[in-house]
Design a protein around this motif. Structure first.
Motif, PDB file in Angstrom:
ATOM      1  N   CYS A  42      -2.970 -21.639 -27.822  1.00  0.00           N
ATOM      2  CA  CYS A  42      -3.714 -20.720 -28.688  1.00  0.00           C
ATOM      3  C   CYS A  42      -3.090 -19.332 -28.606  1.00  0.00           C
ATOM      4  N   GLY A  44      -4.560 -16.667 -28.734  1.00  0.00           N
ATOM      5  CA  GLY A  44      -5.439 -15.828 -27.920  1.00  0.00           C
ATOM      6  C   GLY A  44      -5.067 -15.823 -26.444  1.00  0.00           C
ATOM      7  N   ARG A  45      -4.210 -16.735 -26.032  1.00  0.00           N
ATOM      8  CA  ARG A  45      -3.778 -16.815 -24.637  1.00  0.00           C
ATOM      9  C   ARG A  45      -2.586 -15.907 -24.330  1.00  0.00           C
ATOM     10  N   GLN A  47      -0.966 -12.874 -23.354  1.00  0.00           N
ATOM     11  CA  GLN A  47      -1.318 -11.633 -22.678  1.00  0.00           C
ATOM     12  C   GLN A  47      -0.148 -10.646 -22.768  1.00  0.00           C
ATOM     13  N   CYS A  72      -9.211 -21.396 -36.485  1.00  0.00           N
ATOM     14  CA  CYS A  72      -8.801 -21.544 -35.089  1.00  0.00           C
ATOM     15  C   CYS A  72      -9.463 -22.770 -34.462  1.00  0.00           C
ATOM     16  N   PHE A  76     -12.693 -18.833 -31.725  1.00  0.00           N
ATOM     17  CA  PHE A  76     -12.471 -17.385 -31.769  1.00  0.00           C
ATOM     18  C   PHE A  76     -11.153 -16.969 -31.115  1.00  0.00           C
ATOM     19  N   GLY A  77     -10.251 -17.900 -30.910  1.00  0.00           N
ATOM     20  CA  GLY A  77      -8.989 -17.603 -30.238  1.00  0.00           C
ATOM     21  C   GLY A  77      -8.157 -16.553 -30.946  1.00  0.00           C
ATOM     22  N   ASN A  78      -8.130 -16.614 -32.277  1.00  0.00           N
ATOM     23  CA  ASN A  78      -7.318 -15.619 -32.989  1.00  0.00           C
ATOM     24  C   ASN A  78      -7.957 -14.231 -32.956  1.00  0.00           C
ATOM     25  N   GLU A  79      -9.271 -14.171 -32.796  1.00  0.00           N
ATOM     26  CA  GLU A  79      -9.915 -12.870 -32.606  1.00  0.00           C
ATOM     27  C   GLU A  79      -9.496 -12.297 -31.252  1.00  0.00           C
ATOM     28  N   ARG A  80      -9.405 -13.150 -30.262  1.00  0.00           N
ATOM     29  CA  ARG A  80      -8.917 -12.741 -28.932  1.00  0.00           C
ATOM     30  C   ARG A  80      -7.460 -12.310 -29.027  1.00  0.00           C
ATOM     31  N   GLU A  83      -7.222  -8.743 -30.049  1.00  0.00           N
ATOM     32  CA  GLU A  83      -7.535  -7.855 -28.919  1.00  0.00           C
ATOM     33  C   GLU A  83      -6.334  -7.733 -27.979  1.00  0.00           C
ATOM     34  N   GLN A  84      -5.743  -8.860 -27.623  1.00  0.00           N
ATOM     35  CA  GLN A  84      -4.589  -8.855 -26.715  1.00  0.00           C
ATOM     36  C   GLN A  84      -3.397  -8.152 -27.358  1.00  0.00           C
TER      37      GLN A  84
END
Length: 145
Positions: A42, A44-45, A47, A72, A76-80, A83-84
């Motif tokens: 994902c 969202g992972r 970092q 996704c 909500f992974g793409n929202e994360r 943020e990253q």
């Protein structure tokens, strides 16, 4: 046109962007070959440390790519990922790297043509910036090792 080819690292989500790259390949769409793809479950992972490590290891540009909002597989992974990415962009700015060396894109499995276009555009963008300023530091560190 410059003969220098940038080293680009692509972090692509397994479910959409990586499959989009595969769709581009199956369709035999022509695009720049100057990238290394790292498949992640994902976007969202991803970092800031992953992106910074890519620059440290020789990347001239880093592309993070994931599913479109609402698609996704982890809800909500793409929202994360957004943020990253913002955190990462701030660190890249602090390091003095041009913001054009870092990019976030949403590419679905069916968008092989879009994948090819994004790779071509990003490669040209990074090529215009030239080698990463960290390249000189890497060369200096290798000479002293």
């Amino acid at each position: 046109m410059s003969t220098w080819d940038p080293n680009i690292v692509v972090f692509a989500c397994n479910w959409c962007s990586y499959a989009g790259a595969d769709t581009a390949g199956v369709a035999r769409l022509q695009h720049q070959p100057h990238f290394r793809m790292i498949r992640v479950m994902c976007s969202g992972r991803i970092q800031p440390g992953f992106v910074l490590r890519a620059f440290e290891k020789g990347a001239d540009g880093v592309l993070v790519s994931g599913c479109h909002f609402g698609d996704c597989h982890y809800v909500f992974g793409n929202e994360r990922a957004v943020e990253q990415f913002e955190k990462t962009r701030n660190v890249v700015r602090l390091l003095g790297l041009e913001e054009g060396r870092l990019r976030l894109e949403w590419i679905s499995a069916a968008e092989g043509k879009r994948f090819a276009e994004v790779i071509d555009e990003f490669t040209d963008q990074v090529r215009a910036l030239g080698p990463s300023p960290l390249a000189g530091e890497r060369a200096g560190a290798a000479a002293h090792a």
